[in-house]
Scaffold this motif. Structure first.
Motif, PDB file in Angstrom:
ATOM      1  N   ALA A 134     -28.823  -4.771 -95.214  1.00  0.00           N
ATOM      2  CA  ALA A 134     -27.713  -5.403 -95.934  1.00  0.00           C
ATOM      3  C   ALA A 134     -27.032  -6.495 -95.114  1.00  0.00           C
ATOM      4  O   ALA A 134     -26.183  -7.228 -95.641  1.00  0.00           O
ATOM      5  N   GLY A 135     -27.370  -6.569 -93.808  1.00  0.00           N
ATOM      6  CA  GLY A 135     -26.770  -7.604 -92.965  1.00  0.00           C
ATOM      7  C   GLY A 135     -25.328  -7.327 -92.600  1.00  0.00           C
ATOM      8  O   GLY A 135     -24.525  -8.256 -92.457  1.00  0.00           O
ATOM      9  N   VAL A 136     -24.973  -6.038 -92.467  1.00  0.00           N
ATOM     10  CA  VAL A 136     -23.615  -5.677 -92.049  1.00  0.00           C
ATOM     11  C   VAL A 136     -23.713  -4.771 -90.827  1.00  0.00           C
ATOM     12  O   VAL A 136     -24.785  -4.260 -90.491  1.00  0.00           O
ATOM     13  N   SER A 137     -22.603  -4.559 -90.146  1.00  0.00           N
ATOM     14  CA  SER A 137     -22.622  -3.683 -88.975  1.00  0.00           C
ATOM     15  C   SER A 137     -22.773  -2.229 -89.415  1.00  0.00           C
ATOM     16  O   SER A 137     -22.438  -1.867 -90.546  1.00  0.00           O
ATOM     17  N   VAL A 138     -23.270  -1.411 -88.522  1.00  0.00           N
ATOM     18  CA  VAL A 138     -23.437   0.015 -88.834  1.00  0.00           C
ATOM     19  C   VAL A 138     -22.081   0.641 -89.142  1.00  0.00           C
ATOM     20  O   VAL A 138     -21.945   1.409 -90.108  1.00  0.00           O
ATOM     21  N   ASP A 139     -21.066   0.307 -88.354  1.00  0.00           N
ATOM     22  CA  ASP A 139     -19.730   0.867 -88.581  1.00  0.00           C
ATOM     23  C   ASP A 139     -19.211   0.519 -89.973  1.00  0.00           C
ATOM     24  O   ASP A 139     -18.594   1.352 -90.652  1.00  0.00           O
ATOM     25  N   TYR A 140     -19.454  -0.725 -90.374  1.00  0.00           N
ATOM     26  CA  TYR A 140     -18.972  -1.168 -91.685  1.00  0.00           C
ATOM     27  C   TYR A 140     -19.679  -0.396 -92.796  1.00  0.00           C
ATOM     28  O   TYR A 140     -19.054   0.091 -93.744  1.00  0.00           O
ATOM     29  N   TYR A 141     -21.015  -0.240 -92.664  1.00  0.00           N
ATOM     30  CA  TYR A 141     -21.731   0.500 -93.702  1.00  0.00           C
ATOM     31  C   TYR A 141     -21.275   1.962 -93.736  1.00  0.00           C
ATOM     32  O   TYR A 141     -21.093   2.543 -94.813  1.00  0.00           O
ATOM     33  N   VAL A 142     -21.086   2.573 -92.581  1.00  0.00           N
ATOM     34  CA  VAL A 142     -20.632   3.964 -92.525  1.00  0.00           C
ATOM     35  C   VAL A 142     -19.297   4.104 -93.256  1.00  0.00           C
ATOM     36  O   VAL A 142     -19.075   5.059 -94.008  1.00  0.00           O
ATOM     37  N   ARG A 143     -18.384   3.145 -93.051  1.00  0.00           N
ATOM     38  CA  ARG A 143     -17.086   3.190 -93.750  1.00  0.00           C
ATOM     39  C   ARG A 143     -17.297   3.112 -95.262  1.00  0.00           C
ATOM     40  O   ARG A 143     -16.631   3.816 -96.018  1.00  0.00           O
ATOM     41  N   MET A 144     -18.211   2.243 -95.695  1.00  0.00           N
ATOM     42  CA  MET A 144     -18.475   2.125 -97.131  1.00  0.00           C
ATOM     43  C   MET A 144     -19.025   3.437 -97.681  1.00  0.00           C
ATOM     44  O   MET A 144     -18.580   3.920 -98.728  1.00  0.00           O
ATOM     45  N   GLU A 145     -19.978   4.023 -96.969  1.00  0.00           N
ATOM     46  CA  GLU A 145     -20.587   5.249 -97.481  1.00  0.00           C
ATOM     47  C   GLU A 145     -19.615   6.424 -97.454  1.00  0.00           C
ATOM     48  O   GLU A 145     -19.793   7.405 -98.166  1.00  0.00           O
ATOM     49  N   ARG A 146     -18.600   6.331 -96.628  1.00  0.00           N
ATOM     50  CA  ARG A 146     -17.576   7.381 -96.627  1.00  0.00           C
ATOM     51  C   ARG A 146     -16.567   7.205 -97.761  1.00  0.00           C
ATOM     52  O   ARG A 146     -15.617   7.965 -97.884  1.00  0.00           O
ATOM     53  N   GLY A 147     -16.781   6.175 -98.573  1.00  0.00           N
ATOM     54  CA  GLY A 147     -15.953   6.023 -99.767  1.00  0.00           C
ATOM     55  C   GLY A 147     -15.024   4.842 -99.760  1.00  0.00           C
ATOM     56  O   GLY A 147     -14.176   4.717-100.652  1.00  0.00           O
ATOM     57  N   SER A 148     -15.161   3.936 -98.779  1.00  0.00           N
ATOM     58  CA  SER A 148     -14.246   2.807 -98.695  1.00  0.00           C
ATOM     59  C   SER A 148     -14.948   1.514 -99.118  1.00  0.00           C
ATOM     60  O   SER A 148     -15.628   0.870 -98.323  1.00  0.00           O
ATOM     61  N   LEU A 149     -14.789   1.156-100.381  1.00  0.00           N
ATOM     62  CA  LEU A 149     -15.378  -0.093-100.887  1.00  0.00           C
ATOM     63  C   LEU A 149     -14.319  -1.141-101.178  1.00  0.00           C
ATOM     64  O   LEU A 149     -14.636  -2.245-101.615  1.00  0.00           O
ATOM     65  N   ALA A 150     -13.054  -0.830-100.932  1.00  0.00           N
ATOM     66  CA  ALA A 150     -11.960  -1.712-101.341  1.00  0.00           C
ATOM     67  C   ALA A 150     -12.078  -3.105-100.740  1.00  0.00           C
ATOM     68  O   ALA A 150     -11.785  -4.100-101.394  1.00  0.00           O
TER      69      ALA A 150
END
Length: 294
Positions: free
Chosen positions: A46-62
């Protein structure tokens, strides 16, 4: 329905179904501890950092931009319905939190009922994303007589499919496919309207009373209302192989007009004509009964 849980379970379920080789990634070693892609592999694709993707998968898409969501949809190989669902979840994440709200019952305008009644040779009905049947023409009432046997109104085809499975299996030839589609479309509706109290109550009722629904709901599958084919076995006229068109009503957001047809000269077209004759007879008998007892 907790939005963060919805996001987490949806993204993790889509990630789990993709093998590295399906994404053009090397699968190092034969013993992977996770099913499907790892989080860091999705982040790479997806071209994003691992930390950023982890935050998204934890429910943060805002905070996710449309570009990031598109990249994520591509990395997870989402189909059109899944992509739409992802964007609905992100939209809900950005919206201010609001308490659960009951959407008002939709009274179908009289002109729409006139449209339904003008369609005399095909079953036609109007429903919402919760599978409530809100208006029908005479032929649709005849076709859906097994569904309408439940006295609750509005009639609800999701309840019929999951809470009256014996009758539903007799009525829908492809019952398993229909049941999967119902759960997937309800999941799609939940992404659009996660605070709809009536939808929450319906999902709760189906989850409590049907093991099959619990299984289908847990799959996280989503589906759009689209055209297709439905095969039914009607108690009066037998087998009907119907072409279905499901049309959104722009002036009534959330409502769909569903029309069932069959090519001329086919056994199904003959059986629809037979059903129309039967329906007209029943209507005449009802009218005569009311006149006699009026």
């Amino acid at each position: 329905m907790d939005l963060r849980t919805e996001i987490r379970e949806f993204l993790s379920s889509r990630r789990a179904r993709i093998a590295p080789e399906q994404s053009g990634l090397p699968a190092y070693g034969g013993n992977r501890r996770v099913k499907g892609l790892r989080r860091e592999e999705v982040a790479l694709l997806a071209g994003v950092s691992v930390d950023y993707y982890v935050r998204m998968e934890r429910g943060s898409l805002a905070g996710a931009s449309d570009g990031v969501l598109e990249a994520l949809a591509s990395a997870l190989q989402l189909d059109e319905a899944e992509r739409d669902h992802l964007f609905h979840l992100a939209r809900q994440s950005r919206a201010p939190r609001s308490p659960g709200r009951r959407r008002p019952a939709v009274a179908v305008r009289s002109t729409l009922q006139q449209v339904l009644d003008a369609i005399s040779d095909a079953p036609a009905w109007i429903g919402n994303g919760r599978y409530d049947v809100l208006a029908m023409n005479q032929l649709a009432r005849a076709l859906y007589s097994p569904v309408l046997a439940d006295p609750r109104r509005p009639a609800n085809t999701a309840r019929f499919v999951y809470l009256n499975p014996e009758a539903a299996r007799d009525f829908f030839v492809d019952y398993d496919q229909v049941a999967g589609g119902v759960a997937a479309k309800l999941r799609m509706e939940a992404g659009r309207n996660p605070h709809d109290e009536e939808l929450i109550a319906l999902v709760g009722e189906l989850s409590t009373c049907s093991e099959l629904f619990r299984q289908r709901w847990a799959s996280q599958d989503v589906r759009l209302h689209r055209s297709g084919r439905k095969r039914m076995h009607h108690p009066i006229v037998g087998q009907l192989d119907l072409d279905v068109e499901s049309l959104e009503l722009p002036a009534e957001p959330g409502l769909h007009l569903n029309v069932y047809t069959a090519p001329a000269g086919t056994p199904t077209a003959d059986n629809l004509a037979l059903l129309a004759s039967w329906a007209a007879t029943q209507q005449t008998l009802a009218t005569e009964f009311e006149a006699h007892n009026g």
